[in-house]
Every structure is written in C-alpha cells, then in structure tokens.
Scaffold this motif. Structure first.
Motif, PDB file in Angstrom:
ATOM      1  N   LEU A 451      19.920 -33.793  10.560  1.00 51.82           N
ATOM      2  CA  LEU A 451      19.845 -32.639  11.460  1.00 51.82           C
ATOM      3  C   LEU A 451      18.546 -32.660  12.254  1.00 51.82           C
ATOM      4  N   ILE A 452      17.438 -32.943  11.581  1.00 51.40           N
ATOM      5  CA  ILE A 452      16.145 -32.975  12.276  1.00 51.40           C
ATOM      6  C   ILE A 452      16.121 -34.090  13.315  1.00 51.40           C
ATOM      7  N   TRP A 453      16.718 -35.224  12.986  1.00 46.39           N
ATOM      8  CA  TRP A 453      16.762 -36.325  13.955  1.00 46.39           C
ATOM      9  C   TRP A 453      17.550 -35.933  15.203  1.00 46.39           C
ATOM     10  N   TYR A 454      18.708 -35.297  14.984  1.00 48.17           N
ATOM     11  CA  TYR A 454      19.544 -34.944  16.128  1.00 48.17           C
ATOM     12  C   TYR A 454      18.899 -33.865  16.998  1.00 48.17           C
ATOM     13  N   VAL A 455      18.285 -32.874  16.361  1.00 50.97           N
ATOM     14  CA  VAL A 455      17.759 -31.732  17.120  1.00 50.97           C
ATOM     15  C   VAL A 455      16.393 -32.024  17.719  1.00 50.97           C
ATOM     16  N   ALA A 456      15.517 -32.692  16.975  1.00 54.16           N
ATOM     17  CA  ALA A 456      14.118 -32.796  17.409  1.00 54.16           C
ATOM     18  C   ALA A 456      13.634 -34.223  17.552  1.00 54.16           C
ATOM     19  N   THR A 510      11.927 -20.779  -0.230  1.00 51.81           N
ATOM     20  CA  THR A 510      12.724 -20.123   0.810  1.00 51.81           C
ATOM     21  C   THR A 510      11.898 -19.930   2.078  1.00 51.81           C
ATOM     22  N   GLY A 511      10.639 -19.503   1.911  1.00 48.52           N
ATOM     23  CA  GLY A 511       9.764 -19.365   3.068  1.00 48.52           C
ATOM     24  C   GLY A 511       9.561 -20.677   3.799  1.00 48.52           C
ATOM     25  N   ALA A 518      12.105 -22.819  11.841  1.00 52.01           N
ATOM     26  CA  ALA A 518      11.289 -22.457  13.005  1.00 52.01           C
ATOM     27  C   ALA A 518      10.760 -23.700  13.705  1.00 52.01           C
ATOM     28  N   ASP A 519      10.311 -24.677  12.931  1.00 47.40           N
ATOM     29  CA  ASP A 519       9.790 -25.917  13.530  1.00 47.40           C
ATOM     30  C   ASP A 519      10.865 -26.654  14.311  1.00 47.40           C
ATOM     31  N   VAL A 520      12.059 -26.757  13.697  1.00 51.40           N
ATOM     32  CA  VAL A 520      13.148 -27.463  14.381  1.00 51.40           C
ATOM     33  C   VAL A 520      13.511 -26.739  15.677  1.00 51.40           C
ATOM     34  N   SER A 521      13.554 -25.422  15.640  1.00 49.96           N
ATOM     35  CA  SER A 521      13.837 -24.654  16.858  1.00 49.96           C
ATOM     36  C   SER A 521      12.748 -24.871  17.898  1.00 49.96           C
ATOM     37  N   TYR A 522      11.501 -24.899  17.438  1.00 48.02           N
ATOM     38  CA  TYR A 522      10.380 -25.120  18.361  1.00 48.02           C
ATOM     39  C   TYR A 522      10.473 -26.514  18.984  1.00 48.02           C
ATOM     40  N   ASP A 523      10.777 -27.532  18.142  1.00 45.44           N
ATOM     41  CA  ASP A 523      10.888 -28.887  18.683  1.00 45.44           C
ATOM     42  C   ASP A 523      11.997 -28.969  19.714  1.00 45.44           C
ATOM     43  N   TYR A 524      13.105 -28.306  19.454  1.00 44.06           N
ATOM     44  CA  TYR A 524      14.210 -28.321  20.413  1.00 44.06           C
ATOM     45  C   TYR A 524      13.791 -27.655  21.724  1.00 44.06           C
ATOM     46  N   LEU A 540      10.693 -16.495  13.421  1.00 43.98           N
ATOM     47  CA  LEU A 540      10.991 -17.288  12.219  1.00 43.98           C
ATOM     48  C   LEU A 540       9.722 -17.640  11.457  1.00 43.98           C
ATOM     49  N   TRP A 541       8.667 -18.053  12.160  1.00 38.47           N
ATOM     50  CA  TRP A 541       7.400 -18.338  11.475  1.00 38.47           C
ATOM     51  C   TRP A 541       6.834 -17.070  10.826  1.00 38.47           C
ATOM     52  N   PHE A 542       6.982 -15.955  11.532  1.00 44.11           N
ATOM     53  CA  PHE A 542       6.473 -14.694  10.996  1.00 44.11           C
ATOM     54  C   PHE A 542       7.201 -14.333   9.692  1.00 44.11           C
TER      55      PHE A 542
END
Length: 831
Positions: A451-456, A510-511, A518-524, A540-542
């Motif tokens: 997932l991380i490879w595909y998104v970011a 969980t955090g 949040a990181d994956v969304s930011y990278d995208y 998300l980071w908050f």
C-alpha cells in the motif's frame, strides 16, 4: 513449628473490633442464577475478613467473635451499606442486580431495625425492591412480630428464609412468615442426583413453596447433573460453585462481563440456528442488544477513566474538540492557517512527550520497559523539534524550502521510535512459535509495504525521472520511515508484552498506525499537489499524538505486573486475523488498480477469478486454522487434566509448580506446599469397591478446588495423594487451609446407599531452605507421613526437626470452625 489454635482464637477475638473499624471486613458476592434463562438474578453478600497475615477468613470463623463482643449489629449494618453501595456501582455500569444480606435473630427482634433499613436505603439512594434480607431457622425460634415484616414490606424489602431443611422449625416458619424466597439448604441439594428420597423431598418442597407464591433458590449447586435435576423439578434459582464462587466486588464485575460475552455469543448462535423469529422476539432481542451495547460503552468509558485518568481525558477531549472546530470553521482565514496549524501541535506534543518521560522514570516497571519508554519520549521530543523548526521556516522566515532541518528531526523520530518499540521485553517463544510469528509479521508487513509503495513510494520514485537529489532522498525516506514504524508496531503487537503494559502499548500502537496513515496521506498530497501547515491531513497527526498521550498516561498509572500477555495456548486457539486482512487488502488494491488498467476482457476475467479464488481459499484456511486451534486447546486440556478429579495431572502440575517455584525464588517470595493423602484408602476400596473410592477422590478434589485462589496450583500427585502449591504465603495461612481439609470426617454415599466417611492427612512445608522443587515436595511428604503416624485426620508442618501440632477438639479455634470456609459459603449467618 507449632501453631497453637487457642492463641489464634484469642488473637482473632482481640483483633476483630479493629478489623471491623479499619475496613478489613469486606463484602464478597456470589451470584444467584435463574435456571430457566441462565441470567444473573441476584447476588448474595458474604462477609470476609481480609486478615493481613491469615489471609481471607470466612464469616463462619469470626461470627462467634462478633456475637461475643456484641458487634453483630455493626457487622450487619456494614454489610448492608457495602451491598447497597455496590448495587449503585453495578447499576451505573448497566447491571441491575438485586442483593441479599444475611441478618441474625437480634436484628429480626429489634423493633428499630426496619427504620435502620429505610434510612440506609434513603442515604444510598437505592429502591427497597433490590434488597432481600435472609433470615435463618434460628431466627424462627425468636419472637419476630408481624410489624417487622409489615414495615419491611412498606419500603419494598423482600425476606428470604435461608438454610431451609437444616433445622426443625422450617414448616412452622414457612406457614407463619410472609416470606418471598425459600433457600434450600445444601444438605438437601447435594444428594439430589444420587438418592431418590432427597429428590422427592426437594420436589415436594418446591411444589409447596410455589403453591404459597414463594420462589425457591437451591444452595450448594456444584454439578451440571444437580442443576439439570433442579430445573426439571421446577426450581426457580440456583446458587453454588457451578455458577460462581464468592468473589470480591471487582472480580464479580469481571465475572459479569464474561457473562455478557457468553450471552452475546449465545445470541449469535441462536440467530444462526433459528433464523425465523417473531416480531416481538426480534424487538426484545434488539432491546437486549442495545442494552448490551450501552453497558459495553459505559464499561469501556469507566475503564478508560480508571486507566488514563479523568484529567488527561478531559484535556485530550478539549484539544480535539477545539482543533476539530478550527478545521471546520477556519478561524483566522487562509493567511493564518500555517501559524495556527503549527502552534496547535505544541501543547499536545509536549504533553505526550512529558508523560512518556515520566513513565520512563518508573523503576518498578523494569529497566527494559523504562529504556523503551525513554526512547519513545525522545522520539516525541524530536517530532516536537521538527514542529518547532517547521514553524520557524513557515511563519518567521516565510520560506517554503525543502528539505530543511525540520525534515531531519522528523526522520529521526522514525528511527528512535522504532528502536524504542523493539526494546520492550517479550516472553520467550518456542522455535515453531517464532517461525509462525515471523511469517505473520512478514505477511502483514508485505501488505502494508504494498500500500505504501502504491500510494507514496512508487510515485516518488517515478517522479525522480532517473535522477536522485537530496530532495528525492528525503521524499523516499518518509515512506521508508513508515515501513520501519509498521514493522515496529507489528513486532510489538505480536511478541507479547508485560500485562501492565498491554493496554498502554496497544493504544500507542494504534496511535502509530494513525500516524502512518497521516504520513501516507501527506506523501500522496505532496506527490500530486501541494501541502500547507494546517491542512486537513494534519488532523490525523493530531489524533495520533492524542492517542499516544493517553497511552503514556495509562502506563503511568498502571500497576506493575511481571507476567506476559498472549499465552501460547490462547494464541494457538485464536489465529491472528492480521495476515488474512493484509492479503485481502493487497488483492483488493490489485483488483482496483487492475480494473483501471485492464478492460473486462478474457484477461480481466482471469484476474477477477484469481482474486475471488484467493479470497475464498484465505477464508477457508483461516476457518480451518481456528478449528484446529480449538481442537489443539481441547487436546492440551485433556493432556493436562486428570479426568476423574478435574485437577491437573502430575506431569502438568510439575511443570506449573516448577515455574511457580522459580518465580517465587527470583522475587524472594514464600511458597508453601500441602501434600494431602486419604487415610485408609485401600480399606475403603476393599470394603466398598473402587466406584466408592473414586467418589472419595472426586470429593477430596472438590474440597481442594474450594481452598485454592486463582494463583494457587492444585493437582493429583498420584493414587490417593493430592498436592496444593500456594505462592506468596507462609505456613500460617497454609495451616488454615490444612485445618479445613482435615476437619470433621467427610461422607460420600456408596452405590448401595451406605454412607462412607473418610479423613485426610496433610503435610505442610515452606520453600525457605529448599534448594529446588523436589526438595520442597519431599519435605511436605515427610510432614504428611508424620501426620499419618499421629493417627491421621490431622496436619503437620515440616520444620526440619519436629512437626506442627494438630487441631484438638478442645481448641478454641477448632478444625471444624476453620473448615467452614467456601465449603459452607451459603451457611454464613452474616454476609
């Protein structure tokens, strides 16, 4: 080492007033179960003396001292207060469970007692219908006026006749008193399944009570056979060790939660086996489900407050609400977005990092746990440093440079946090367990990496156009940092952690998962658009930092425990669902991407078929593993238990005892072994047959189970010998258990109805001075044979030279009185 019972009796008599005033007298609760539905109908309050040296002393031992000292009234009032207060606690948690309290003849003949009851109900804000007063046949010999019952009825309090069938005045009371419940004495209930005359007596009593409009409660139910007989005879309620032992209030609440889970699973099974129900039943089921959800939410909220602290939860909630409102209304406009968005992190991040640092200062958690939390605190401080530098670049220097020193601080967070996650202690595993763990972790890691490879990461590599500069390397480093965190989280969840860190670390994990999202969304966003501090992705980071703060607060308040979670048996019976979810998510991603790139042609059909086959095979494999795990657990149970007695067999007992011995030696705690042997067992077999001998062993095993606490170990050592290991106690407490076991002769019934009496001899030995477990057991064995040489039906304590004294019939605290513990829970006169 001699234990003089007269001295113990005098000591308890002298200490009882202080115990009553200082809170050593506590309330235990035993459930009463409705036989027709299996639901918890009520709870009986039983008084216990939590003695600092003798352990838990049953009411049957100290009631006489309350009577001698004239403190029965105070004791009864205390039990009433504790019971009503506990009812309010249960009601707040969603359980409406009436309580019953035993009262003595003095209370029943006291004209002011109904007014005392009414005042207690008003002060505790509890309705009278939830309270029942249990009076015994002994009270029937006293002059109880009709006004007494009338005044109780005015406030709604019910009256129950306790120990019916144990005396001579039962029928007189049954006809003359306006009672609501009749409690059958265990002396009538226990022989119910084996002696036809007792079955007829119980049947007649139940029919008579029902004709008088009285509910019937059976006491001392200890087997499924007796329960089935009572249900067939029309008995309303039952109480006994089959359903639940007397428990402290906290343990009783845990037991209730387990019952809720059982009811939930039973409801799911009923829906599967009986899909067609009436509308009324469906409405009732929906109401029950809503009630269960409501109780579950209330219990979860209460646990969260207890574990994290009300101050922390209020602060976190206030910050989340404030930040959420700002994200919705955007106060300050676009010009102030970066300023407000960056500043919002400072109080939350600082609180989480400070709390984690305070946790690392708790030496009672152990050095590995402290070092791990210290690194997690440093990681949070590094993240805060990155926020501070980012704030300077965006709001002071007004630069949009990339990369900057803030990125160096952010990337350091991943490395330090990963190191901290890997430092947490874990339980030892076998080679096969380690292989399964690595495979599970590898599967989930591969799914997350996909997932991380595909998104970011993939789009970042593609955008580099064959050339890599510092900005590209930093862009690649963030997804790699997410992979590090993902691997750290997986290892943390799968390895097993100390129980004191279980909830905090699950919350922290969980955090981190929210942080990775949040990181994956930011990278995208950075690959496909532009980012500005305060954008919605910051929420998300908050949230991730808020969860980490709560996790650190939970760990700060947690009591240290050395044992580890996820025991091997539980893990075998419950395979991890994470690898299958990872496979399903990866194939779902493949399906989405494939359908975008491949038309619905023969190749597309093959792709869909392959995906469907993979999902079906994965589901089938997961179901097979779960069934195999349950079967393995059943085999393990059969291999570790003695079928006839229900205790651990010798092999499994020795494994557990060896671990308990090593644990107590490492902590410097005492450990006591009780070796138990049936007197003249061969003669019992020869005279009455092996079936009767088996009954003797089963009855003795039941007595052993009644004496042990959850942490104690009881097993069949071989033949007619049993053994109990009691950690964290001394010979004085063990002498109390031994006295109960060697009390008056116990009776069983032979196949022809002949009563057979038997006694036991007990040897007691402490681990002090024993180099190993065999040495401790040898000492207990020597003490046991010394008791046999003394004539049996007694106990001895090994001290190297001589043995402890036996309980004589003339002692002030007799073996019979000490034996009246859990075995006669329902015969306590108060509580």
């Amino acid at each position: 080492m001699a234990v003089e019972t007269e001295e113990v009796a005098a000591r308890l008599l002298a200490e009882f007033p202080h115990a009553l005033a200082s809170g050593q007298i506590v309330a235990y609760f035993q459930p009463e179960i409705e036989l027709s539905s299996g639901r918890v109908a009520a709870a009986e309050c039983l008084a216990r003396w939590e003695h600092p040296e003798l352990g838990t002393v049953p009411a049957a031992v100290f009631i006489r001292y309350a009577e001698q000292l004239g403190l029965m009234g105070e004791l009864t009032r205390l039990m009433l207060t504790l019971s009503l207060a506990q009812y309010r606690v249960w009601a707040a948690a969603g359980w409406s469970i009436p309580v019953s309290v035993n009262i003595g003849p003095d209370c029943a003949t006291n004209p002011e007692f109904p007014a005392i009851i009414a005042e207690l109900l008003r002060s505790e804000r509890v309705p009278g219908r939830v309270l029942a007063l249990e009076v015994s046949e002994q009270t029937g010999t006293a002059a109880v006026s009709a006004t007494f019952f009338a005044q109780l009825a005015e406030v709604g309090v019910r009256v129950a006749l306790d120990d019916f069938g144990a005396g001579f005045a039962s029928l007189e009371i049954l006809g003359g008193w306006p009672i609501d419940e009749l409690k059958l004495d265990m002396s009538l209930v226990k022989p119910l399944a084996t002696i036809a005359s007792f079955r007829m007596i119980v049947r007649t009593t139940i029919d008579l009570a029902h004709q008088l409009g009285i509910k019937v409660v059976a006491e001392g139910v200890e087997s499924e056979t007796v329960r089935a007989e009572l249900y067939a005879l029309g008995c309303d309620l039952a109480q006994g060790f089959l359903f639940g032992r007397p428990m402290p209030a906290g343990a009783f609440a845990d037991w209730l939660r387990e019952q809720d889970q059982l009811v939930l699973r039973r409801g799911e099974l009923e829906r599967q086996t009986a899909p067609s129900v009436t509308e009324t039943a469906a409405a009732d089921g929906a109401g029950h489900r809503v009630g269960r959800v409501r109780r579950g939410l209330m219990r979860s909220g209460r646990r969260a407050v207890d574990q994290a602290g009300i101050a922390t939860l209020i602060a976190v909630l206030a910050m989340l609400v404030g930040y959420g409102l700002w994200q919705v209304f955007r106060w300050g406009g676009h010009s102030e977005q970066a300023l407000i968005g960056d500043l919002a992190y400072f109080p939350l991040n600082s609180a989480a990092a400070s709390c984690a640092w305070r946790v690392s200062r708790r030496q009672d958690l152990g050095q590995p746990t402290c070092r791990a939390w210290r690194l997690l605190s440093v990681a949070l401080w590094l993240f805060l440093l990155g926020d501070g530098l980012q704030f300077i670049y965006e709001n002071v220097l007004h630069e949009r440079a990339y990369p900057t020193w803030s990125d160096a601080a952010y990337l350091s967070f991943y490395v330090v946090a990963f190191a901290g996650l890997r430092l947490f202690p874990s339980r030892r595993r076998t080679r096969s367990e380690r292989i399964r763990l690595l495979l599970d972790m590898g599967t989930v890691f591969a799914g997350g990496a996909t997932l991380i490879w595909y998104v970011a990461l993939g789009p970042a590599v593609a955008s580099a156009d064959g050339g890599f500069d510092l900005a590209d390397l930093v862009t690649f480093a963030y997804p790699v940092g997410d992979l590090l965190l993902l691997f750290g989280v997986l290892s943390l969840l799968c390895r097993g952690t100390p129980r004191s860190s279980l909830v905090p670390l699950r919350l922290f994990a969980t955090g981190l998962v929210v942080f990775i999202a949040a990181d994956v969304s930011y990278d995208y966003i950075t690959v496909h658009s532009t980012y500005l501090g305060g954008d919605p992705v910051d929420t998300l980071w908050f949230v991730a930092l808020a969860i980490m703060w709560i996790a650190a607060s939970c760990q700060l308040r947690a009591e240290p425990q050395e044992d580890f979670s996820t025991p091997p048996r539980d893990r075998a019976a419950r395979p991890s669902v994470l690898p299958y979810l990872a496979v399903a998510a990866s194939y779902l991603l493949l399906m989405v991407v494939g359908l975008e790139s491949v038309a619905f042609n023969p190749l597309g059909g093959v792709l869909l078929g392959a995906l469907a086959l993979t999902v079906l095979v994965s589901l089938r494999q997961f179901a097979a593993l779960r069934d195999n795990g349950r079967l393995a657990s059943r085999y393990q149970e059969l291999a570790s238990m003695d079928e006839m007695t229900g205790l651990f067999n010798r092999r499994h007992f020795m494994d557990l005892a060896d671990g308990a011995f090593a644990h107590t030696q490492r902590l410097g705690q005492p450990l006591v072994a009780l070796m138990i042997d049936v007197d003249h067992f061969k003669q019992i077999n020869d005279l009455y047959g092996h079936a009767t001998g088996d009954q003797v062993l089963a009855d003795l095993a039941r007595s052993c189970r009644e004496q042990v606490r959850p942490d104690d170990i009881a097993g069949r050592y071989g033949g007619d010998e049993f053994i109990i290991m009691i950690p964290g106690t001394t010979s004085l407490r063990a002498a109390q258990v031994a006295a109960r076991l060697t009390g008056p002769p116990t009776r069983v019934t032979s196949s022809d109805g002949t009563p057979v009496s038997f006694t036991v001899s007990v040897g007691v030995a402490e681990s002090v001075g024993s180099g190993d477990l065999p040495g401790l057991l040898a000492r207990a064995d020597l003490a046991m044979y010394e008791a046999k040489r003394a004539g049996g039906a007694c106990w001895r304590i090994f001290d190297g030279h001589r043995m402890g004294a036996r309980f004589g019939p003339s002692a002030g605290l007799t073996a019979a009185s000490l034996a009246s513990s859990e075995l006669v829970e329902n015969q306590d006169s108060v509580g």
